[in-house]
Design a protein around this motif. Structure first.
Motif, short mmCIF file in Angstrom:
data_model
loop_
_atom_site.label_atom_id
_atom_site.label_comp_id
_atom_site.label_asym_id
_atom_site.label_seq_id
_atom_site.Cartn_x
_atom_site.Cartn_y
_atom_site.Cartn_z
N UNK A 160 0.79 -1.23 0.00
CA UNK A 160 0.00 0.00 0.00
C UNK A 160 0.82 1.28 0.00
N UNK A 161 2.14 1.16 0.03
CA UNK A 161 3.01 2.34 0.01
C UNK A 161 3.74 2.43 -1.32
N UNK A 162 3.93 3.64 -1.79
CA UNK A 162 4.71 3.85 -3.01
C UNK A 162 6.17 4.00 -2.59
N UNK A 163 6.97 3.01 -2.94
CA UNK A 163 8.36 3.00 -2.51
C UNK A 163 9.25 2.39 -3.57
N UNK A 164 10.48 2.85 -3.60
CA UNK A 164 11.51 2.24 -4.43
C UNK A 164 12.45 1.49 -3.51
N UNK A 165 12.86 0.31 -3.95
CA UNK A 165 13.80 -0.48 -3.16
C UNK A 165 15.09 -0.63 -3.96
N UNK A 166 16.19 -0.25 -3.33
CA UNK A 166 17.52 -0.44 -3.91
C UNK A 166 18.17 -1.55 -3.10
#
Length: 180
Positions: A160-166
């Motif tokens: 439910x969260x807008x996130x980028x994962x590196x």
């Protein structure tokens, strides 16, 4: 991002201070300090944080990642929240010893502090992502960036969260913009 010429010298001083404090106060059990320092500054490889003027680190502990980011991002005022008095005393000693004038040490939980706006909020494996966002309510707006240092199971926390994962060697760096 360019690493300041005094960075290695400051890391060495930090290491000496940490070894002394750790003997008495057992602040951390990290064996390889260089690995932790590199982990702390790794996001500078993929994020441009040069324009950030006010940052918060929640649950600063022994200073990872905030101390090392503050050594590089010297134009940013870093607010480190650490309620454990032994750890916040250590952070204050590091600040004075390394002349890190861009640090403000808060010996309290963030939820008890007077609210102010930060452009960046960091935390290293302190709690679940949504709980941290709730805890920081009043310190961020739609332009604030969250930079979270997480382990391998972070995907479940981001529903439910807008996130980028590196991802880098079993470390996930989660970046979220505009959480309002």
């Amino acid at each position: 991002m360019k690493i300041p010429s005094d960075f290695s010298q400051n890391v060495a001083k930090f290491s000496e201070i940490l070894v002394k404090f750790n003997k008495v106060h057992s602040l951390t059990n990290y064996k390889n300090l260089n690995e932790q320092v590199q982990d702390s500054i790794k996001p500078l490889d993929f994020l441009d944080l040069r324009d950030i003027k006010i940052a918060i680190d929640v649950g600063s502990g022994a200073g990872f990642p905030a101390i090392f980011l503050a050594m590089i991002l010297k134009d940013c005022k870093w607010h480190l929240f650490e309620p454990n008095i032994k750890k916040s005393s250590f952070l204050s000693f590091v600040k004075a010893s390394l002349s890190l004038e861009n640090l403000v040490i808060h010996s309290q939980k963030i939820e008890l502090a007077e609210k102010f706006h930060a452009e960046l909020i960091t935390s290293r494996a302190l709690m679940k992502t949504k709980d941290l966002i709730n805890l920081c309510n009043g310190f961020y707006d739609e332009k604030t960036k969250f930079l979270l240092y997480k382990g391998s199971s972070v995907s479940d926390e981001l529903t439910g969260l807008k996130a980028e994962i590196y991802n880098e060697k079993n470390r996930n760096y989660v970046v979220m913009d505009g959480i309002c």
